[in-house]
Structure formats: C-alpha cells, structure tokens
Design a protein around this motif. Structure first.
Motif, PDB file in Angstrom:
ATOM      1  N   ASN A 260       0.813  -1.217   0.000  1.00 32.90           N
ATOM      2  CA  ASN A 260       0.000   0.000   0.000  1.00 32.90           C
ATOM      3  C   ASN A 260       0.848   1.270   0.000  1.00 32.90           C
ATOM      4  N   PHE A 261       2.065   1.183   0.608  1.00 40.13           N
ATOM      5  CA  PHE A 261       2.947   2.349   0.638  1.00 40.13           C
ATOM      6  C   PHE A 261       4.188   2.147  -0.222  1.00 40.13           C
ATOM      7  N   GLY A 262       4.345   0.974  -0.803  1.00 33.55           N
ATOM      8  CA  GLY A 262       5.369   0.714  -1.776  1.00 33.55           C
ATOM      9  C   GLY A 262       6.791   0.855  -1.274  1.00 33.55           C
ATOM     10  N   SER A 263       7.703   1.007  -2.231  1.00 35.58           N
ATOM     11  CA  SER A 263       9.108   1.270  -1.956  1.00 35.58           C
ATOM     12  C   SER A 263       9.353   2.767  -2.170  1.00 35.58           C
ATOM     13  N   HIS A 264      10.500   3.252  -1.705  1.00 32.67           N
ATOM     14  CA  HIS A 264      10.737   4.682  -1.859  1.00 32.67           C
ATOM     15  C   HIS A 264      12.226   5.030  -1.891  1.00 32.67           C
ATOM     16  N   ARG A 265      12.501   6.181  -2.449  1.00 28.44           N
ATOM     17  CA  ARG A 265      13.790   6.848  -2.313  1.00 28.44           C
ATOM     18  C   ARG A 265      13.491   8.209  -1.690  1.00 28.44           C
ATOM     19  N   ALA A 266      14.224   8.593  -0.670  1.00 26.55           N
ATOM     20  CA  ALA A 266      13.971   9.858   0.010  1.00 26.55           C
ATOM     21  C   ALA A 266      15.272  10.611   0.206  1.00 26.55           C
ATOM     22  N   TYR A 267      15.191  11.921   0.109  1.00 24.06           N
ATOM     23  CA  TYR A 267      16.389  12.749   0.258  1.00 24.06           C
ATOM     24  C   TYR A 267      15.956  14.195   0.529  1.00 24.06           C
ATOM     25  N   TYR A 268      16.876  14.952   1.122  1.00 18.75           N
ATOM     26  CA  TYR A 268      16.659  16.380   1.307  1.00 18.75           C
ATOM     27  C   TYR A 268      17.186  17.115   0.082  1.00 18.75           C
ATOM     28  N   GLN A 269      16.396  18.061  -0.404  1.00 17.64           N
ATOM     29  CA  GLN A 269      16.796  18.865  -1.558  1.00 17.64           C
ATOM     30  C   GLN A 269      16.544  20.331  -1.213  1.00 17.64           C
ATOM     31  N   ASP A 270      17.627  21.039  -0.937  1.00 25.97           N
ATOM     32  CA  ASP A 270      17.531  22.431  -0.509  1.00 25.97           C
ATOM     33  C   ASP A 270      16.677  22.525   0.764  1.00 25.97           C
ATOM     34  N   THR A 271      15.505  23.149   0.687  1.00 26.89           N
ATOM     35  CA  THR A 271      14.665  23.344   1.877  1.00 26.89           C
ATOM     36  C   THR A 271      13.580  22.286   2.018  1.00 26.89           C
ATOM     37  N   LYS A 272      13.617  21.235   1.183  1.00 22.62           N
ATOM     38  CA  LYS A 272      12.507  20.285   1.141  1.00 22.62           C
ATOM     39  C   LYS A 272      12.968  18.855   1.405  1.00 22.62           C
ATOM     40  N   LEU A 273      12.018  18.037   1.892  1.00 22.68           N
ATOM     41  CA  LEU A 273      12.166  16.592   1.906  1.00 22.68           C
ATOM     42  C   LEU A 273      11.430  16.068   0.698  1.00 22.68           C
ATOM     43  N   VAL A 274      12.094  15.219  -0.087  1.00 20.95           N
ATOM     44  CA  VAL A 274      11.493  14.641  -1.281  1.00 20.95           C
ATOM     45  C   VAL A 274      11.396  13.123  -1.092  1.00 20.95           C
ATOM     46  N   ILE A 275      10.203  12.559  -1.350  1.00 18.91           N
ATOM     47  CA  ILE A 275       9.988  11.116  -1.251  1.00 18.91           C
ATOM     48  C   ILE A 275       9.442  10.633  -2.587  1.00 18.91           C
ATOM     49  N   GLU A 276      10.204   9.792  -3.271  1.00 25.18           N
ATOM     50  CA  GLU A 276       9.764   9.185  -4.527  1.00 25.18           C
ATOM     51  C   GLU A 276       9.334   7.747  -4.243  1.00 25.18           C
ATOM     52  N   SER A 277       8.080   7.421  -4.534  1.00 25.95           N
ATOM     53  CA  SER A 277       7.545   6.100  -4.197  1.00 25.95           C
ATOM     54  C   SER A 277       7.126   5.342  -5.449  1.00 25.95           C
ATOM     55  N   PHE A 278       7.255   4.006  -5.388  1.00 27.84           N
ATOM     56  CA  PHE A 278       6.905   3.114  -6.491  1.00 27.84           C
ATOM     57  C   PHE A 278       6.558   1.758  -5.890  1.00 27.84           C
ATOM     58  N   ASN A 279       6.285   0.758  -6.719  1.00 27.36           N
ATOM     59  CA  ASN A 279       5.828  -0.563  -6.242  1.00 27.36           C
ATOM     60  C   ASN A 279       4.565  -0.433  -5.387  1.00 27.36           C
ATOM     61  N   LEU A 280       3.640   0.371  -5.863  1.00 27.59           N
ATOM     62  CA  LEU A 280       2.410   0.634  -5.118  1.00 27.59           C
ATOM     63  C   LEU A 280       1.272  -0.261  -5.605  1.00 27.59           C
ATOM     64  N   ASN A 281       0.497  -0.783  -4.653  1.00 27.29           N
ATOM     65  CA  ASN A 281      -0.709  -1.530  -5.013  1.00 27.29           C
ATOM     66  C   ASN A 281      -1.693  -0.617  -5.727  1.00 27.29           C
ATOM     67  N   SER A 282      -2.522  -1.204  -6.575  1.00 27.94           N
ATOM     68  CA  SER A 282      -3.628  -0.465  -7.169  1.00 27.94           C
ATOM     69  C   SER A 282      -4.639  -0.145  -6.076  1.00 27.94           C
ATOM     70  N   ARG A 283      -4.919   1.148  -5.875  1.00 28.53           N
ATOM     71  CA  ARG A 283      -5.822   1.550  -4.792  1.00 28.53           C
ATOM     72  C   ARG A 283      -6.675   2.737  -5.218  1.00 28.53           C
ATOM     73  N   LEU A 284      -7.823   2.902  -4.541  1.00 37.81           N
ATOM     74  CA  LEU A 284      -8.612   4.115  -4.678  1.00 37.81           C
ATOM     75  C   LEU A 284      -7.816   5.268  -4.078  1.00 37.81           C
ATOM     76  N   THR A 285      -7.992   6.458  -4.630  1.00 37.14           N
ATOM     77  CA  THR A 285      -7.209   7.597  -4.154  1.00 37.14           C
ATOM     78  C   THR A 285      -7.970   8.504  -3.200  1.00 37.14           C
ATOM     79  N   SER A 286      -9.293   8.330  -3.102  1.00 38.89           N
ATOM     80  CA  SER A 286     -10.085   9.169  -2.200  1.00 38.89           C
ATOM     81  C   SER A 286     -11.472   8.579  -2.077  1.00 38.89           C
ATOM     82  N   LEU A 287     -12.327   9.220  -1.273  1.00 36.24           N
ATOM     83  CA  LEU A 287     -13.711   8.749  -1.175  1.00 36.24           C
ATOM     84  C   LEU A 287     -14.462   8.984  -2.477  1.00 36.24           C
TER      85      LEU A 287
END
Length: 354
Positions: A260-287
C-alpha cells in the motif's frame, strides 16, 4: 435509569462548491430519505476514523435489532463541544438520519443548514410526556485566529537539514484544508471507464475498515506527526493509526514487493524533503474513487515555511504519475499547521452491520 431522547444535527464542512460531505461514511451507501430510530444505547464509539452510536431498536413486531448511526470524525465533533461521554450506554435516544441505500440497520446523521450561531444540539425529553426538559448545546467553536499566537519554529535543524519535526494539523476551530487539485483528475479512457463503474458503497475502507493507501493517506486532512532521525524519518498518521518509516538510504527500496505504501527513495533537496515512491498496489485515491493502477509512482515534497498569519506551516505537494489510468501528472498541494498541543485520538473503526 436515565432516559434521553436525542435529535442530533451535524454541520458537515463544505468540501468544494455546493457540495456537503462528511467522512467516508457519507458516500452513497445512504440516500436522502430521512428516517427516525430510537432505542437503548449499547455503545458510543467516540474514536477515529468516525464516531458511531450503536443502539437496540425494537420494531412494531417487538423484534430487537442493533442499529448503528455513523457521524463525522471525533476531532470534528470536538470543535462543536462533543466529548467521549456526551452519550452514554443505557440511555434511551431518538436519532434522525439518512437511510441506508441497501436497507441495512444503519443511518447517517444528517447535515443541515440553519442559523450560523446555532450548534449541534440534542433534546432531553421526558419519555412519559414527550415534553422537552432541556436543550443541550455544545460551546461555540468559533475561534478568532487574529488573537491566536502561532509559533514560528526554526526552519532548519542545527545541522542545516529542513526542520520538519513536530505535529502538523489544522488551524484552531477550522476544518482541514482541502487539497488543491483534488478534483482535477486527468483520467485516461481506461481510468474513466473504471471510475464510471465504481460504487462508493463498495469502498473497502467503509465496508471492511481497510487501511488507506499512500495517496489517500498522504492527502488526508487529518494530523500528521513527523519525527526526524539522522538516517530516517517516522511519519505517524492519526487516521488509521498508520506509522510509515521513511529511510534516507537504500533500505527504502531494497524490497521489490508491492504494498500500500510501496518502496521509496527519500532525500533532502535544498529546503525540502522529497519522497519518490513506487511498487504501489492499485488503490482508490479518495472517497471519490479514482482508482489508479499498480504502475503508479508518486513524488511527495514537504517544506517548512513561515506563513504570514499562521506561523510554522508544512507545505505539502504530491505529484502522481500513472501511464495506464492518467493522461498526465496529477498534482495536489495543501498546507498543514504546527500544533504542539494536539493529541492523537484512538482509532477503532466499526464495520457497518449486515
């Protein structure tokens, strides 16, 4: 034994132009027809993800059935003066709510528009005479934000990393900010055809108390607590009581299994935290549905900024890509506000009665 007759009216926050919705329970499993039920309370569940009231109802044939009334999330009702002991087991209550579309013993407590100075209320009634003995109202939830002293935390930690540490939620007395771009889903022909067949009554979060997937959880308006460590961060979501560990090394993508939350690569870039995610199950995105495929990838960014009026603010952006169900990237942005005093509410999801 104390007798109480309740007529409960909930004001549900406006979510988009001319639309009124509650939590996920407010989707089309219910119809607009209003019904009245009454009986003895067997349980008042003032917990996440939404409040429920269970009661034994006796019909005209003296058959007893347990009914459930579902309402908004408890932190929404807290703003209207409700508490865990507002309704108690053994009380006799009368509820007015929307009828189940499938005839289940369940109602959705209604949203009504009335005088803006009014609040949620219920009547205490003498059951022998049906005379109202008092009207009980929650305290007004209006907060003058100009009088609130908002904190401005350091934007960076001592080692220079962006300072994301803390609990981030909503403004005092206000509803959660809705993600900008949430309704602008660039569905492909395949994605649109799947959406056309989707029925909110079959949402597993509603029918099975299933947990949210990454996108649905990331854009939730519920509070988020972030704990920063040297090599990882811990994201704790109030909704569903989900804990997500974000690694800043290759541990985030060593496992190629889909989840449901997959795999990820995460890193700090300047003033931000960046999280790149993949290997995600097919899911509804909202109600609202909008199911994406298991080829979906996401890029989340989190940035701590100082809002002119509201102090330390977590600015969130998520960019979603899906070559099967989307024609282009889908971008949503929203703020969360620092709130050191808030405490997470316990989660105890209840499955609707059959």
């Amino acid at each position: 034994m104390k007798y109480l007759i309740l007529t409960i009216i909930f004001l549900i926050p406006m979510l988009g132009a001319n639309k009124i919705k509650a939590h996920h329970a407010a989707s089309t499993p219910f119809v607009d027809e209003m019904i009245v039920i009454e009986g003895y309370v067997t349980d008042f569940n003032f917990k996440m993800p939404h409040v429920t009231i269970s009661l034994n109802v006796v019909d005209e044939s003296d058959q007893k059935t347990e009914w459930m009334a579902t309402a908004p999330a408890p932190n929404s009702l807290q703003r209207r003066g409700w508490k865990a002991d507002t309704i108690q087991e053994g009380q006799y209550i009368r509820l007015i709510g929307k009828k189940s579309r499938f005839g289940k013993p369940m109602v959705l407590l209604d949203s009504r528009t009335f005088n803006e100075d009014a609040d949620d209320f219920y009547f205490e009634v003498n059951p022998a005479t049906n005379v109202v003995t008092r009207v009980i109202r929650g305290p007004t939830a209006n907060v003058d934000l100009s009088e609130v002293e908002f904190e401005r935390l350091p934007l960076n930690l001592e080692d220079g990393r962006p300072n994301l540490h803390g609990l981030w939620g909503r403004l005092p007395g206000r509803s959660s900010p809705r993600a900008a771009g949430r309704e602008n889903v660039p569905l492909s022909e395949l994605g649109a055809s799947i959406q056309a067949d989707w029925d909110p009554a079959n949402d597993p979060i509603f029918t099975e108390c299933a947990q949210h997937g990454l996108i649905r959880q990331a854009i939730s308006g519920m509070p988020l607590k972030i704990t920063q460590n040297e090599d990882h961060l811990i994201f704790e979501y109030e909704e569903d009581a989900i804990t997500r560990t974000i690694y800043l090394d290759d541990r985030g993508h060593q496992n190629d299994e889909y989840s449901n939350f997959g795999s990820h690569r995460a890193y700090y870039q300047d003033t931000k935290l960046v999280i790149e995610s993949f290997n995600l199950n097919s899911r509804l995105t909202s109600l609202g549905g909008n199911r994406l495929s298991n080829q979906t990838t996401t890029v989340e960014t989190y940035e701590h900024v100082h809002h002119q009026d509201f102090g330390s603010t977590l600015q969130v952006e998520i960019v979603i890509s899906d070559p099967l169900h989307l024609t282009s990237d889908w971008t949503m942005t929203f703020p969360k506000y620092y709130d050191e005093d808030y405490e997470f509410l316990e989660v105890d999801c209840r499955v609707p009665p059959s």
